[in-house]
Design a protein around this motif. Structure first.
Motif, PDB file in Angstrom:
ATOM      1  N   ARG A  70       0.852  -1.198   0.000  1.00 40.06           N
ATOM      2  CA  ARG A  70       0.000   0.000   0.000  1.00 40.06           C
ATOM      3  C   ARG A  70       0.884   1.243   0.000  1.00 40.06           C
ATOM      4  O   ARG A  70       1.782   1.385   0.825  1.00 40.06           O
ATOM      5  CB  ARG A  70      -0.866  -0.011   1.253  1.00 40.06           C
ATOM      6  CG  ARG A  70      -1.595   1.285   1.573  1.00 40.06           C
ATOM      7  CD  ARG A  70      -2.874   1.386   0.828  1.00 40.06           C
ATOM      8  NE  ARG A  70      -3.680   2.527   1.292  1.00 40.06           N
ATOM      9  CZ  ARG A  70      -4.893   2.773   0.873  1.00 40.06           C
ATOM     10  NH1 ARG A  70      -5.459   1.970  -0.013  1.00 40.06           N
ATOM     11  NH2 ARG A  70      -5.569   3.813   1.319  1.00 40.06           N
ATOM     12  N   GLU A 110       0.830   5.540  -0.033  1.00 37.65           N
ATOM     13  CA  GLU A 110       0.103   6.801   0.051  1.00 37.65           C
ATOM     14  C   GLU A 110       1.072   7.948  -0.181  1.00 37.65           C
ATOM     15  O   GLU A 110       2.148   7.995   0.413  1.00 37.65           O
ATOM     16  CB  GLU A 110      -0.597   6.958   1.407  1.00 37.65           C
ATOM     17  CG  GLU A 110      -1.801   6.041   1.568  1.00 37.65           C
ATOM     18  CD  GLU A 110      -2.749   6.483   2.663  1.00 37.65           C
ATOM     19  OE1 GLU A 110      -2.674   7.664   3.088  1.00 37.65           O
ATOM     20  OE2 GLU A 110      -3.572   5.652   3.099  1.00 37.65           O
ATOM     21  N   VAL A 161      -5.893  11.090 -10.760  1.00 35.57           N
ATOM     22  CA  VAL A 161      -6.341   9.734 -10.447  1.00 35.57           C
ATOM     23  C   VAL A 161      -7.261   9.211 -11.546  1.00 35.57           C
ATOM     24  O   VAL A 161      -7.174   8.039 -11.953  1.00 35.57           O
ATOM     25  CB  VAL A 161      -7.039   9.709  -9.078  1.00 35.57           C
ATOM     26  CG1 VAL A 161      -7.806   8.410  -8.868  1.00 35.57           C
ATOM     27  CG2 VAL A 161      -6.014   9.896  -7.966  1.00 35.57           C
ATOM     28  N   ASN A 220      -5.774   5.884 -13.161  1.00 33.70           N
ATOM     29  CA  ASN A 220      -6.363   4.666 -12.596  1.00 33.70           C
ATOM     30  C   ASN A 220      -6.481   3.523 -13.603  1.00 33.70           C
ATOM     31  O   ASN A 220      -6.028   2.408 -13.332  1.00 33.70           O
ATOM     32  CB  ASN A 220      -7.722   4.986 -11.973  1.00 33.70           C
ATOM     33  CG  ASN A 220      -8.424   3.745 -11.460  1.00 33.70           C
ATOM     34  OD1 ASN A 220      -7.833   2.886 -10.828  1.00 33.70           O
ATOM     35  ND2 ASN A 220      -9.715   3.637 -11.742  1.00 33.70           N
ATOM     36  N   PHE A 227      -3.020   2.173 -14.474  1.00 32.93           N
ATOM     37  CA  PHE A 227      -2.420   1.425 -13.368  1.00 32.93           C
ATOM     38  C   PHE A 227      -2.941  -0.011 -13.357  1.00 32.93           C
ATOM     39  O   PHE A 227      -2.171  -0.973 -13.239  1.00 32.93           O
ATOM     40  CB  PHE A 227      -2.760   2.127 -12.046  1.00 32.93           C
ATOM     41  CG  PHE A 227      -2.070   1.562 -10.834  1.00 32.93           C
ATOM     42  CD1 PHE A 227      -0.735   1.832 -10.586  1.00 32.93           C
ATOM     43  CD2 PHE A 227      -2.768   0.779  -9.926  1.00 32.93           C
ATOM     44  CE1 PHE A 227      -0.096   1.325  -9.454  1.00 32.93           C
ATOM     45  CE2 PHE A 227      -2.156   0.270  -8.796  1.00 32.93           C
ATOM     46  CZ  PHE A 227      -0.814   0.540  -8.569  1.00 32.93           C
ATOM     47  N   GLN A 236      -5.401  -1.376  -7.339  1.00 34.68           N
ATOM     48  CA  GLN A 236      -6.214  -0.156  -7.319  1.00 34.68           C
ATOM     49  C   GLN A 236      -5.345   1.087  -7.191  1.00 34.68           C
ATOM     50  O   GLN A 236      -4.316   1.063  -6.507  1.00 34.68           O
ATOM     51  CB  GLN A 236      -7.194  -0.183  -6.137  1.00 34.68           C
ATOM     52  CG  GLN A 236      -8.182  -1.338  -6.164  1.00 34.68           C
ATOM     53  CD  GLN A 236      -8.989  -1.449  -4.881  1.00 34.68           C
ATOM     54  OE1 GLN A 236      -8.576  -0.956  -3.825  1.00 34.68           O
ATOM     55  NE2 GLN A 236     -10.129  -2.104  -4.954  1.00 34.68           N
ATOM     56  N   LEU A 237      -5.773   2.158  -7.847  1.00 37.53           N
ATOM     57  CA  LEU A 237      -5.184   3.482  -7.651  1.00 37.53           C
ATOM     58  C   LEU A 237      -6.344   4.444  -7.461  1.00 37.53           C
ATOM     59  O   LEU A 237      -7.263   4.492  -8.292  1.00 37.53           O
ATOM     60  CB  LEU A 237      -4.330   3.893  -8.848  1.00 37.53           C
ATOM     61  CG  LEU A 237      -3.567   5.221  -8.722  1.00 37.53           C
ATOM     62  CD1 LEU A 237      -2.279   5.182  -9.551  1.00 37.53           C
ATOM     63  CD2 LEU A 237      -4.410   6.430  -9.165  1.00 37.53           C
ATOM     64  N   SER A 263      -7.891   7.963  -4.647  1.00 36.46           N
ATOM     65  CA  SER A 263      -7.548   9.088  -3.776  1.00 36.46           C
ATOM     66  C   SER A 263      -8.361   9.010  -2.492  1.00 36.46           C
ATOM     67  O   SER A 263      -9.441   8.411  -2.460  1.00 36.46           O
ATOM     68  CB  SER A 263      -7.814  10.424  -4.476  1.00 36.46           C
ATOM     69  OG  SER A 263      -9.191  10.568  -4.781  1.00 36.46           O
ATOM     70  N   VAL A 281      -2.960  10.348  -2.689  1.00 36.15           N
ATOM     71  CA  VAL A 281      -3.053   9.444  -3.826  1.00 36.15           C
ATOM     72  C   VAL A 281      -2.620   8.085  -3.293  1.00 36.15           C
ATOM     73  O   VAL A 281      -1.534   7.951  -2.724  1.00 36.15           O
ATOM     74  CB  VAL A 281      -2.136   9.888  -4.986  1.00 36.15           C
ATOM     75  CG1 VAL A 281      -2.186   8.876  -6.127  1.00 36.15           C
ATOM     76  CG2 VAL A 281      -2.538  11.270  -5.471  1.00 36.15           C
ATOM     77  N   CYS A 299      -2.218   3.788  -3.733  1.00 33.50           N
ATOM     78  CA  CYS A 299      -2.098   2.607  -4.596  1.00 33.50           C
ATOM     79  C   CYS A 299      -2.096   1.363  -3.716  1.00 33.50           C
ATOM     80  O   CYS A 299      -1.416   1.336  -2.684  1.00 33.50           O
ATOM     81  CB  CYS A 299      -0.797   2.647  -5.401  1.00 33.50           C
ATOM     82  SG  CYS A 299      -0.562   4.127  -6.409  1.00 33.50           S
ATOM     83  N   ILE A 313       5.463  -0.387  -8.727  1.00 35.16           N
ATOM     84  CA  ILE A 313       4.613   0.789  -8.501  1.00 35.16           C
ATOM     85  C   ILE A 313       5.416   2.061  -8.745  1.00 35.16           C
ATOM     86  O   ILE A 313       4.960   2.989  -9.430  1.00 35.16           O
ATOM     87  CB  ILE A 313       4.025   0.773  -7.080  1.00 35.16           C
ATOM     88  CG1 ILE A 313       3.072  -0.405  -6.903  1.00 35.16           C
ATOM     89  CG2 ILE A 313       3.303   2.086  -6.779  1.00 35.16           C
ATOM     90  CD1 ILE A 313       2.563  -0.584  -5.479  1.00 35.16           C
ATOM     91  N   LEU A 365       4.749   4.939 -11.648  1.00 32.25           N
ATOM     92  CA  LEU A 365       4.567   6.354 -11.350  1.00 32.25           C
ATOM     93  C   LEU A 365       5.611   7.211 -12.052  1.00 32.25           C
ATOM     94  O   LEU A 365       5.284   8.269 -12.611  1.00 32.25           O
ATOM     95  CB  LEU A 365       4.596   6.578  -9.841  1.00 32.25           C
ATOM     96  CG  LEU A 365       3.397   6.013  -9.074  1.00 32.25           C
ATOM     97  CD1 LEU A 365       3.633   6.112  -7.573  1.00 32.25           C
ATOM     98  CD2 LEU A 365       2.104   6.725  -9.460  1.00 32.25           C
TER      99      LEU A 365
END
Length: 260
Positions: free
Chosen positions: A87, A89, A106, A110, A113, A128-129, A131, A140, A142, A157, A161
């Motif tokens: 995860r 943030e 997003v 999304n 991603f 998942q991506l 907010s 944001v 992920c 990830i 990005l």
């Protein structure tokens, strides 16, 4: 053991103790007048005549992430769960511009991603991506649930990005930006589909002690005024510099992770 020793008499007077000091906030929507709403709220007030008003309400606050790049490792608690979880943030201050450009970013990233990490790389079933909006901060976020090693997934990830933030800064065209902007503005302009949805929109403002019932409409207007150059500046000056927190939950199930 403590619960087994309890009986009904142990709860005598518990409601009075629990509600000795409280504040009741009521929201009434639908086919009612102001007088009807006051009468409904009065039912609760009458039942709580002996309750005292709190001297102060709890402060609504959030923790800011430390600057830079942080990785937090946690062992899973389910010995049969073979999946790890990664995860991320990235945290930003909450203001009108940041809300608009976070929502647009997003919305644009999304599906890419999901296509990259789920469809192409097949890193996990849950990819998942999105907010998150708190009281004073935006994130944001992920999430990837995976059987692959967490450090490998974290690297994928970051690679996604890096590549796609650069794409937004230099290659995203006006036509695609305008399409995404129109879609977001249209979503914000949608009327509530039923009374429950209408109530929920209003209740958020009550629960957060903002009472800003015109917030959604102002956001729609701000989205319509957003520009591609503004999104590019947002990515360069804010998203790239935002603190990143990775939380990695490691499976404790027997066996080894998938080879990366």
């Amino acid at each position: 053991a403590a619960l087994q020793a309890m009986n009904a008499s142990a709860l005598d007077g518990e409601s009075a103790r629990l509600l000795d000091e409280c504040r009741v906030e009521a929201l009434v929507t639908g086919n009612v007048t102001a007088a009807d709403a006051a009468a409904i709220a009065g039912l609760a007030g009458g039942a709580l005549q002996s309750a005292r008003e709190p001297e102060a309400l709890p402060v609504r606050a959030e923790m800011e992430l430390p600057p830079g790049y942080t990785v937090w490792h946690i062992d899973g608690t389910n010995k049969e769960e073979r999946n790890n979880n990664v995860r991320l943030e990235m945290q930003l201050p909450l203001d009108s511009d940041n809300y608009v450009y976070t929502a647009l970013l997003v919305r644009i990233l999304n599906p890419k991603f999901f296509e990259n990490l789920r469809t192409k790389q097949q890193l996990g079933y849950i990819v998942q991506l999105g907010s998150l909006e708190g009281d004073c901060l935006l994130s944001v976020a992920c999430t990837v649930q995976t059987e692959y090693p967490t450090e490998y997934v974290r690297g994928q990830i970051d690679a996604f990005l890096d590549e796609h933030l650069s794409w937004v800064e230099s290659e995203l065209d006006e036509a695609e930006f305008a399409r995404q902007r129109a879609g977001l503005a249209s979503n914000l302009a949608e009327a509530p589909k039923n009374l429950f949805e209408e109530f929920s929109r209003y209740w958020v403002e009550v629960a957060k002690q903002r009472f800003d019932f015109g917030r959604r409409e102002r956001r729609r207007a701000a989205v319509e005024g957003a520009e591609l150059r503004g999104l590019r500046s947002f990515v360069k000056e804010k998203v790239r510099l935002a603190p990143r927190l990775y939380v990695e939950v490691h499976s404790t199930a027997p066996g080894t992770p998938k080879a990366s």
